[in-house]
Design a protein around this motif. Structure first.
Motif, PDB file in Angstrom:
ATOM      1  N   ALA A   1      36.276  37.761  35.772  1.00  0.00           N
ATOM      2  CA  ALA A   1      36.290  39.023  36.520  1.00  0.00           C
ATOM      3  C   ALA A   1      35.410  40.061  35.852  1.00  0.00           C
ATOM      4  CB  ALA A   1      37.722  39.528  36.647  1.00  0.00           C
TER       5      ALA A   1
ATOM      6  N   ILE B   1      34.468  42.934  38.927  1.00  0.00           N
ATOM      7  CA  ILE B   1      35.473  43.593  39.757  1.00  0.00           C
ATOM      8  C   ILE B   1      36.389  44.460  38.883  1.00  0.00           C
ATOM      9  CG2 ILE B   1      35.429  41.731  41.427  1.00  0.00           C
ATOM     10  CD1 ILE B   1      38.052  40.732  40.279  1.00  0.00           C
ATOM     11  N   ARG B   2      37.188  45.261  39.513  1.00  0.00           N
ATOM     12  CA  ARG B   2      38.080  46.175  38.806  1.00  0.00           C
ATOM     13  C   ARG B   2      39.090  45.390  37.966  1.00  0.00           C
ATOM     14  NH1 ARG B   2      42.666  49.993  41.632  1.00  0.00           N
ATOM     15  NH2 ARG B   2      43.512  50.895  39.697  1.00  0.00           N
ATOM     16  N   THR B   3      39.205  45.757  36.704  1.00  0.00           N
ATOM     17  CA  THR B   3      40.164  45.082  35.820  1.00  0.00           C
ATOM     18  C   THR B   3      40.941  46.079  34.959  1.00  0.00           C
ATOM     19  OG1 THR B   3      38.431  44.793  34.143  1.00  0.00           O
ATOM     20  CG2 THR B   3      38.803  42.953  35.670  1.00  0.00           C
TER      21      THR B   3
ATOM     22  N   SER C   1      47.852  43.763  38.106  1.00  0.00           N
ATOM     23  CA  SER C   1      47.068  43.650  39.342  1.00  0.00           C
ATOM     24  C   SER C   1      47.778  42.841  40.412  1.00  0.00           C
ATOM     25  CB  SER C   1      45.721  43.004  39.039  1.00  0.00           C
ATOM     26  OG  SER C   1      45.905  41.661  38.584  1.00  0.00           O
TER      27      SER C   1
ATOM     28  N   TRP D   1      43.265  34.339  45.109  1.00  0.00           N
ATOM     29  CA  TRP D   1      43.438  35.781  44.859  1.00  0.00           C
ATOM     30  C   TRP D   1      42.158  36.363  44.270  1.00  0.00           C
ATOM     31  CZ3 TRP D   1      42.961  39.235  40.954  1.00  0.00           C
ATOM     32  CH2 TRP D   1      43.601  40.472  41.075  1.00  0.00           C
TER      33      TRP D   1
ATOM     34  N   LYS E   1      38.738  39.020  45.797  1.00  0.00           N
ATOM     35  CA  LYS E   1      38.310  40.258  45.162  1.00  0.00           C
ATOM     36  C   LYS E   1      36.800  40.273  44.894  1.00  0.00           C
ATOM     37  CE  LYS E   1      42.536  41.881  44.559  1.00  0.00           C
ATOM     38  NZ  LYS E   1      43.030  43.139  45.160  1.00  0.00           N
TER      39      LYS E   1
END
Length: 322
Positions: A252, A258-260, A289, A317, A321
């Motif tokens: 990720a 992506i947002r983490t 998350s 999932w 994203k």
């Protein structure tokens, strides 16, 4: 000569959109539709026109229900007349004009449909007679060990449909089998688009030409996964839940971007002390998350083996994203 003149006139009806008025006057025939073949992930539907006055011409339109794709459509009328057929993956328009009324129960149109396993209600509309022909289309599952009432059903077929995971055989997914390090890295490599890989393989236990060779080299170069020490990757070792989450977290951050920043406190889980230091940030992100949830006994089981069904759930999932 007469047939050629008739053919020209019929073409004009089809192309100039004059069919509706002509058909309404003549009275379109009733049609029926039925599934004539089922195979893994697909079904074939045939529209049949009943004989009668006005069966020399007709029109059919349809929109595919969600989850069902029109893979192909073809006219079955042959030399009986002229067919005007256009289709996309989600819609269909078919019109025909023949020299004479059709014979009894004439197969007019064949549709090949694909989709996730399930039962779909397909509606075929005949505009001139304001009829709707309904057919129940069942798409058989690819894997006989994955049932519609299994909690992982959607995740497995989503992962399969995205090309992230395949079965352990042609008709078995083996959802309860353990996920290995090689399997998980290969799925992430596929998610990234299977990019070209250059450079040498640094691990003595990754044989050249294996299905995971490129994925392992890619993962090492991108920092998604490291070796297990001693110059080995241990591709066939079962991957634990905390190892898997760590690989997904690194993917990720380093690949997907992506947002983490979501974080959760892990103290509420009775086995949180068993989480290794390298995995704490990843596990906090996974829980915060919503990627990973605890078990009913209020544990995370960080050292538990990740199953293939669980892996499919995590991958789907994450893929959503990206």
């Amino acid at each position: 000569m007469m047939k050629r003149i008739i053919s020209c006139l019929l073409v004009c009806f089809l192309l100039l959109g004059l069919c509706p008025a002509a058909l309404a006057a003549a009275g379109s025939p009733t049609a029926t539709a039925a599934v004539t073949a089922n195979a893994q992930g697909s079904a074939t539907v045939v529209l049949t026109v009943k004989a009668g006055s006005g069966s020399s011409h007709g029109r059919v339109t349809a929109t595919m229900p969600a989850g069902l794709t029109l893979a192909s459509a073809r006219s079955l009328l042959g030399s009986e007349g002229i067919a005007d057929l256009s289709s996309t993956k989600t819609s269909l328009r078919f019109a025909w004009a023949c020299y004479a009324d059709l014979k009894k129960d004439t197969a007019a149109l064949e549709l090949k449909l694909t989709g996730k396993p399930g039962v779909y209600a397909l509606q075929l509309s005949l505009p001139e007679t304001k009829e709707t022909v309904s057919v129940s289309v069942e798409i058989p599952g690819v894997f006989r060990d994955v049932s519609a009432d299994d909690w992982f059903f959607n995740a497995v077929y989503d992962a399969y449909g995205r090309g992230l995971m395949v079965g352990e055989s042609s008709d078995l997914f083996a959802p309860n089998d353990s996920m290995t390090r090689a399997m998980l890295i290969t799925t992430l490599y596929r998610m990234s688009g299977s990019p070209a890989v250059t450079g040498e393989n640094p691990y003595s236990d990754v044989p050249a030409g294996s299905y995971y060779e490129k994925a392992v080299i890619w993962a090492m170069q991108k920092g998604v996964a490291n070796g297990m020490g001693g110059g080995k990757f241990e591709p066939d070792t079962r991957v634990t839940r905390q190892q898997a989450v760590t690989m997904l977290y690194r993917y990720a951050v380093k690949i997907a971007g992506i947002r983490t920043d979501e974080r959760a406190e892990l103290g509420r889980f009775t086995d949180s002390a068993k989480i290794n230091a390298y995995a704490i940030t990843a596990m906090r992100w996974a829980v915060g998350s919503g990627l990973m949830k605890g078990y009913p006994d209020n544990t995370l089981q960080p050292n538990g083996t990740l199953t293939r069904a669980e892996a499919a759930t995590l991958l789907v999932w994450l893929a959503a994203k990206v």
